[in-house]
Design an enzyme around this catalytic site. Structure first.
Site, PDB file in Angstrom:
ATOM      1  N   ASP A  81       0.831  -1.193   0.000  1.00  0.00           N
ATOM      2  CA  ASP A  81       0.000   0.000   0.000  1.00  0.00           C
ATOM      3  C   ASP A  81       0.869   1.248   0.000  1.00  0.00           C
ATOM      4  O   ASP A  81       1.797   1.370   0.801  1.00  0.00           O
ATOM      5  CB  ASP A  81      -0.907  -0.025   1.246  1.00  0.00           C
ATOM      6  CG  ASP A  81      -1.952   1.078   1.241  1.00  0.00           C
ATOM      7  OD1 ASP A  81      -2.350   1.519   0.150  1.00  0.00           O
ATOM      8  OD2 ASP A  81      -2.384   1.481   2.339  1.00  0.00           O
ATOM      9  N   HIS A 179      -7.987  10.350   3.501  1.00  0.00           N
ATOM     10  CA  HIS A 179      -7.424   9.457   4.500  1.00  0.00           C
ATOM     11  C   HIS A 179      -7.766   9.931   5.916  1.00  0.00           C
ATOM     12  O   HIS A 179      -8.004  11.112   6.147  1.00  0.00           O
ATOM     13  CB  HIS A 179      -5.901   9.394   4.344  1.00  0.00           C
ATOM     14  CG  HIS A 179      -5.454   8.760   3.063  1.00  0.00           C
ATOM     15  ND1 HIS A 179      -4.604   9.381   2.187  1.00  0.00           N
ATOM     16  CD2 HIS A 179      -5.758   7.561   2.522  1.00  0.00           C
ATOM     17  CE1 HIS A 179      -4.391   8.583   1.151  1.00  0.00           C
ATOM     18  NE2 HIS A 179      -5.070   7.483   1.324  1.00  0.00           N
ATOM     19  N   GLY A 180      -7.760   8.982   6.856  1.00  0.00           N
ATOM     20  CA  GLY A 180      -7.958   9.337   8.249  1.00  0.00           C
ATOM     21  C   GLY A 180      -9.416   9.341   8.670  1.00  0.00           C
ATOM     22  O   GLY A 180     -10.309   8.899   7.940  1.00  0.00           O
ATOM     23  N   SER A 213     -13.071   4.437   4.788  1.00  0.00           N
ATOM     24  CA  SER A 213     -13.667   4.016   6.058  1.00  0.00           C
ATOM     25  C   SER A 213     -14.943   4.809   6.324  1.00  0.00           C
ATOM     26  O   SER A 213     -15.071   5.965   5.910  1.00  0.00           O
ATOM     27  CB  SER A 213     -12.691   4.220   7.219  1.00  0.00           C
ATOM     28  OG  SER A 213     -11.680   3.235   7.194  1.00  0.00           O
ATOM     29  N   ASN A 254     -10.480   0.650  -0.043  1.00  0.00           N
ATOM     30  CA  ASN A 254      -9.551   0.615   1.084  1.00  0.00           C
ATOM     31  C   ASN A 254     -10.230   1.050   2.376  1.00  0.00           C
ATOM     32  O   ASN A 254     -10.783   2.151   2.454  1.00  0.00           O
ATOM     33  CB  ASN A 254      -8.358   1.528   0.816  1.00  0.00           C
ATOM     34  CG  ASN A 254      -7.424   0.985  -0.259  1.00  0.00           C
ATOM     35  OD1 ASN A 254      -7.797   0.113  -1.034  1.00  0.00           O
ATOM     36  ND2 ASN A 254      -6.217   1.511  -0.298  1.00  0.00           N
ATOM     37  N   ASP A 256      -9.223   1.202   6.370  1.00  0.00           N
ATOM     38  CA  ASP A 256      -8.198   1.025   7.403  1.00  0.00           C
ATOM     39  C   ASP A 256      -8.582   1.698   8.719  1.00  0.00           C
ATOM     40  O   ASP A 256      -8.546   1.082   9.780  1.00  0.00           O
ATOM     41  CB  ASP A 256      -6.858   1.565   6.909  1.00  0.00           C
ATOM     42  CG  ASP A 256      -5.738   1.363   7.927  1.00  0.00           C
ATOM     43  OD1 ASP A 256      -5.752   0.327   8.632  1.00  0.00           O
ATOM     44  OD2 ASP A 256      -4.847   2.230   8.017  1.00  0.00           O
ATOM     45  N   ARG A 260      -8.870   0.512  12.997  1.00  0.00           N
ATOM     46  CA  ARG A 260      -8.148   1.146  14.109  1.00  0.00           C
ATOM     47  C   ARG A 260      -9.129   1.591  15.196  1.00  0.00           C
ATOM     48  O   ARG A 260      -8.821   1.527  16.391  1.00  0.00           O
ATOM     49  CB  ARG A 260      -7.341   2.335  13.597  1.00  0.00           C
ATOM     50  CG  ARG A 260      -6.244   1.950  12.609  1.00  0.00           C
ATOM     51  CD  ARG A 260      -5.576   3.170  12.021  1.00  0.00           C
ATOM     52  NE  ARG A 260      -4.644   2.808  10.975  1.00  0.00           N
ATOM     53  CZ  ARG A 260      -3.338   3.129  10.979  1.00  0.00           C
ATOM     54  NH1 ARG A 260      -2.840   3.785  11.988  1.00  0.00           N
ATOM     55  NH2 ARG A 260      -2.560   2.770   9.975  1.00  0.00           N
ATOM     56  N   ARG A 281      -3.678 -10.482  26.367  1.00  0.00           N
ATOM     57  CA  ARG A 281      -4.400 -11.495  25.597  1.00  0.00           C
ATOM     58  C   ARG A 281      -5.920 -11.391  25.779  1.00  0.00           C
ATOM     59  O   ARG A 281      -6.677 -11.812  24.900  1.00  0.00           O
ATOM     60  CB  ARG A 281      -3.915 -12.890  25.982  1.00  0.00           C
ATOM     61  CG  ARG A 281      -2.493 -13.169  25.525  1.00  0.00           C
ATOM     62  CD  ARG A 281      -1.975 -14.486  26.052  1.00  0.00           C
ATOM     63  NE  ARG A 281      -1.849 -14.480  27.518  1.00  0.00           N
ATOM     64  CZ  ARG A 281      -1.296 -15.474  28.215  1.00  0.00           C
ATOM     65  NH1 ARG A 281      -0.838 -16.559  27.591  1.00  0.00           N
ATOM     66  NH2 ARG A 281      -1.212 -15.381  29.534  1.00  0.00           N
TER      67      ARG A 281
END
Length: 324
Positions: A81, A179-180, A213, A254, A256, A260, A281
């Site tokens: 990417d 983006h973002g 996103s 895309n 991402d 997040r 965990r």
């Protein structure tokens, strides 16, 4: 089964879009593969230059190779990417990546063509697909930062010329996304008019939508309720627009930032609710399940749900015909 982007996009074009997701660690990798199998969808696993520095490219490759064994039914592309020229060559020569993105969109048109053409020649000699970019998205993604004043939409006529001059396999277009987490203001959205004009000039050619996103308000609110300080005005792409974009030739979308946000929400809520805990965990297990569910939900919006068997059969047929 690792496939090239060209193989996968040939099956998807005009019908559905393939989700492209960035990974940085084991938990993301498990969640992505589980979600794809859960929804019976192909996908693109993306590795950025930032991820290669963070986890080490050898660690990322080892995780993906292990996941391919753990989830043998998965059909996916291994994609670089936002690569620069040197990183593209490293990935092409590795023999592991099936697709690379050369991002020279910040260069003048002629220079972008020159760089992209060199990468295409090197990649195609090794059977690797190439994604290029024309136009510039605003926003921030890892080491990429473009101020709104410098963002520019892709010119449809230039897009046709660019593809003809470079021979790239897919084109990332600037059509209003960014983006973002802070993409849109007010009722702004995807510029479908620009997308339609690009498809008219490049019929049948795979297009890519970056910065896609959805930035769910529910995630923002839950993160902030658990101690976060994200701007409540953060707004993303309407996920109901994924499929209409796919019908206009967008074969790769895309996603991402949303992943997040899931990671942040899970970990903030887990340690808020279990302040005595210090074992990573615990939230890790929760995140893998939550991320798998998220991936499955995106597959439905993209129209790729329950296409896995068909995609596998079609790509195997492509390879059979090519070998004949």
């Amino acid at each position: 089964m690792i496939v090239t982007a060209a193989e996968l996009f040939k099956v998807a074009y005009g019908r559905f879009a393939v989700g492209a997701y960035n990974i940085n660690n084991m938990e993301q990798t498990h969640g992505l593969f589980r979600g794809a199998i859960q929804s019976q969808s192909p996908f693109v696993i993306q590795i950025s230059r930032g991820a290669r520095k963070y986890a080490d490219k050898r660690m990322l490759e080892a995780m993906i190779r292990a996941a391919e064994t753990i989830y043998p039914d998965a059909v996916f592309v291994v994609h670089l990417d936002h690569g620069d020229e040197a990183t593209c060559y490293d990935c092409i020569d590795s023999g592991f990546y099936s697709s690379v993105m050369i991002d020279a969109s910040h260069e003048p048109f002629e220079k972008n063509v020159e760089i992209t053409r060199r990468v295409v020649e090197r990649a195609h000699a090794k059977g690797v697909s190439v994604e290029a970019e024309l136009g510039m998205l605003g926003g921030v993604e890892e080491d990429i930062k473009v101020e709104d004043g410098h963002a520019c939409l892709t010119d449809p006529d230039q897009a046709k010329e660019f593809v003809q001059l470079t021979g790239c396999d897919s084109l990332a277009c600037a059509i209003g996304t960014s983006h973002g987490a802070y993409k849109f203001k007010g009722r702004q959205s995807i510029h479908f008019d620009v997308l339609e004009k690009i498809q008219q000039r490049l019929p049948g050619f795979p297009l890519v939508m970056h910065g896609s996103s959805s930035v769910p308000q529910s995630e923002i609110m839950r993160i902030n309720a658990a101690g976060g300080k994200l701007d409540p005005s953060a707004c993303g792409v309407n996920d109901d627009e994924y499929l209409p974009a796919a019908k206009l030739g967008v074969t790769k979308i895309n996603i991402d930032t949303d992943g997040r946000l899931v990671w942040t929400r899970v970990h903030r809520e887990y340690f808020r609710d279990h302040p005595e805990d210090f074992d990573f965990r615990g939230p890790g297990r929760v995140f893998m399940t939550e991320y798998a569910n998220f991936i499955a939900s995106r597959s439905e919006k993209l129209g790729s749900k329950n296409t896995l068997s068909e995609v596998r059969a079609a790509i195997l047929e492509q390879r059979k015909n090519k070998a004949a």
